[in-house]
Design a protein around this motif. Structure first.
Motif, mmCIF file in Angstrom:
data_model
loop_
_atom_site.group_PDB
_atom_site.id
_atom_site.type_symbol
_atom_site.label_atom_id
_atom_site.label_comp_id
_atom_site.label_asym_id
_atom_site.label_seq_id
_atom_site.Cartn_x
_atom_site.Cartn_y
_atom_site.Cartn_z
ATOM 1 N N MET A 140 10.236 3.523 -1.694
ATOM 2 C CA MET A 140 10.065 2.241 -0.874
ATOM 3 C C MET A 140 9.774 1.579 0.672
ATOM 4 O O MET A 140 9.148 0.390 1.077
ATOM 5 C CB MET A 140 11.164 1.602 -0.861
ATOM 6 N N ALA A 141 10.238 2.419 1.582
ATOM 7 C CA ALA A 141 10.295 2.282 2.587
ATOM 8 C C ALA A 141 8.615 3.118 3.182
ATOM 9 O O ALA A 141 7.890 1.937 3.579
ATOM 10 C CB ALA A 141 10.552 3.309 3.432
ATOM 11 N N SER A 142 7.864 3.775 2.242
ATOM 12 C CA SER A 142 6.495 3.349 2.851
ATOM 13 C C SER A 142 5.691 1.930 2.111
ATOM 14 O O SER A 142 5.059 1.552 2.945
ATOM 15 C CB SER A 142 5.685 4.769 2.171
ATOM 16 N N ASP A 143 6.205 1.371 1.022
ATOM 17 C CA ASP A 143 5.032 0.151 1.065
ATOM 18 C C ASP A 143 5.549 -0.680 1.353
ATOM 19 O O ASP A 143 4.511 -1.643 1.966
ATOM 20 C CB ASP A 143 6.019 -0.158 -1.182
ATOM 21 N N ILE A 144 6.406 -0.510 2.506
ATOM 22 C CA ILE A 144 7.570 -1.222 3.390
ATOM 23 C C ILE A 144 6.780 -1.550 4.742
ATOM 24 O O ILE A 144 6.336 -2.923 4.752
ATOM 25 C CB ILE A 144 8.952 -1.689 3.579
ATOM 26 N N ASP A 145 6.376 -0.237 5.252
ATOM 27 C CA ASP A 145 5.708 0.205 6.211
ATOM 28 C C ASP A 145 4.325 -0.173 6.053
ATOM 29 O O ASP A 145 3.345 -0.503 6.491
ATOM 30 C CB ASP A 145 5.307 1.159 6.325
ATOM 31 N N GLN A 146 3.502 -0.312 4.580
ATOM 32 C CA GLN A 146 1.888 -0.800 4.437
ATOM 33 C C GLN A 146 1.599 -2.537 4.297
ATOM 34 O O GLN A 146 1.119 -2.642 5.006
ATOM 35 C CB GLN A 146 1.924 -0.172 3.902
ATOM 36 N N LEU A 147 2.983 -3.053 4.137
ATOM 37 C CA LEU A 147 2.717 -4.032 4.463
ATOM 38 C C LEU A 147 3.146 -4.975 5.407
ATOM 39 O O LEU A 147 2.191 -5.819 6.249
ATOM 40 C CB LEU A 147 4.203 -5.144 3.299
ATOM 41 N N ASP A 148 4.095 -4.187 6.133
ATOM 42 C CA ASP A 148 3.904 -4.308 7.475
ATOM 43 C C ASP A 148 2.715 -4.215 8.247
ATOM 44 O O ASP A 148 2.322 -5.003 9.209
ATOM 45 C CB ASP A 148 5.132 -3.837 8.112
#
Length: 442
Positions: free
Chosen positions: A266-274
């Motif tokens: 989930m943290a990786s996906d949020i970083d990708q969105l950012d």
């Protein structure tokens, strides 16, 4: 390598066309005037010579033999005309040698008598010689040949030269007058392209079509300025409106998700969105740049150190320490950051999982060409031109792409803002090469 046709500016094209048109008109009028003045000049010359012959004949006919000598002497002194007896052994050359002299000769014979002789020289003495008789006594009348000459080539040359000079000056004035509104429009359009929307064209010009174009251009510039203002306001709110919920999601994932792997994903996906939001912001930001000398080697080292995943990419920089280029430091840093990130994503080795990148340079006159070369699978040549298209991702054989497809589009747009160029190609032994052309600081 074939070269395209040479492109002329509108001013020179208009000037050349006007000059050719007017010059053609001048030569046509010259030929017309020569044709129209041929007949009157021949008739006038024949009338003048016939009058001289008739007056000389009358003066000699009605003078007694003693006074004839005085009359001949007076004619020679005052009128440059000589009257000489014609001897049987005289040799002479015919006067008619071209179309004009033949026409003069025919006209003279019709006004004198059919036994008159016209000669251009008698006994080797050049001149205009007319043979006539007085009471069965033959005589020669010698007059100046300039009396029946047409306009000389020198005279025509002076007239045509003056006309052509006036034609060239007039063509320059007309071409400049026609080209001026288009030059102003081109300059204003170039300022619009560079992001300056305060250009205004004259809406009071006398030409109706130009006035309509200028009014339409000014209206378009106002609309673009409004759109640019709205975009700036929108960009100012994107960061807060999108990143705030992303931060809450990250916090909730850290506090509420017990599974370590799920929390990491989930943290990786949020970083990708950012990261995707950053790409959109970079691509949509205004095009204002401030060009200044930039130490290229130090900037590249700073971007290498700022990489998110340094373990996945190895970059070898071969830039000279004192290499300076004229660029916007922020924009140029964004260029190299996107190129390195593109190589990290798409050029990693299948065995080691590490992307190898080499940064080199060459000097070409006032330019510095910086090459950023990876050792990945490269891109099919047919798709190279599409790599700078927004939201386009290269061949899926390079990687399973997870970006926004804006990296190279941002690089291309940033290079254009700084007055440089981006060229993409494949290396001979594999890998993608990005060549950045930047202006060198002397």
């Amino acid at each position: 390598m074939t070269r395209g046709p040479i492109a002329l500016s509108l001013f020179w094209r208009t000037f050349i066309l006007l000059a050719l048109l007017l010059a053609g008109g001048i030569f046509a009028w010259v030929q017309t005037l020569r044709a129209l003045e041929f007949e009157p000049r021949a008739v006038q010359a024949a009338q003048e010579i016939a009058s001289l012959v008739n007056l000389s004949r009358a003066a000699l006919r009605y003078s007694d033999p003693i006074d004839r000598v005085a009359v001949v002497k007076t004619m020679s002194d005052q009128e440059a005309i000589k009257v000489l007896p014609r001897e049987p052994g005289d040799t002479w050359e015919p006067f008619a040698v071209d179309r004009f002299t033949r026409r003069v000769g025919n006209e003279l014979r019709s006004r004198l008598d059919q036994y008159s002789i016209l000669a251009r020289s008698v006994n080797g003495q050049p001149g205009l010689w007319v043979g006539f008789t007085i009471e069965n006594d033959p005589y020669w009348l010698q007059a100046e040949p300039t009396r029946i000459q047409t306009l000389t080539p020198g005279t025509w040359f002076v007239w045509v030269g003056i006309a052509l000079g006036a034609t060239l000056l007039g063509s320059v004035a007309i071409a400049r007058l026609i080209n001026r509104p288009l030059q102003e429009l081109s300059f204003a359009a170039s300022r619009i392209r560079e992001g300056e929307f305060d250009s205004r064209l004259d809406e009071d010009t006398m030409t109706h079509e130009i006035r309509q174009v200028n009014m339409g251009f000014n209206r378009m510039a106002r609309e673009l300025a409004k759109i640019e203002e709205d975009r700036a306001v929108m960009l100012a709110g994107i960061s807060h409106d999108l990143r705030t919920p992303l931060a809450r999601l990250r916090l909730e994932a850290e506090m509420s998700v017990d599974d370590e792997e799920a929390r990491r994903n989930m943290a990786s996906d949020i970083d990708q969105l950012d990261a995707i939001i950053d790409k959109f912001m970079d691509y949509a930001r205004p095009g204002e740049t401030r060009l200044e000398p930039v130490a290229l080697a130090a900037l590249v080292e700073r971007e290498i150190a700022a990489l998110r995943e340094p373990a996945e990419i190895r970059i070898e920089s071969k830039l000279a320490i004192d290499l300076m280029v004229l660029a916007d430091e922020t924009e140029l840093g964004r260029v190299f950051g996107n190129l390195f990130e593109n190589a990290r994503r798409y050029a990693r080795d299948a065995d080691t999982g590490i992307a190898r990148v080499e940064v080199g340079y060459t000097r070409e006159g006032p330019w510095v060409v910086v090459s950023v070369r990876d050792h990945g699978p490269g891109v099919p040549p047919a798709r190279l031109s599409q790599l700078t298209t927004p939201f386009y991702r290269g061949d899926t054989a390079r990687t399973a792409a997870t970006g926004a497809g804006l990296g190279l589009a941002i690089v291309d747009k940033s290079m254009q803002r700084m007055g440089g160029t981006l060229e993409l190609g494949n290396a001979v032994d594999g890998g993608l090469v990005a060549r950045l052309r930047l202006r060198r600081v002397p």
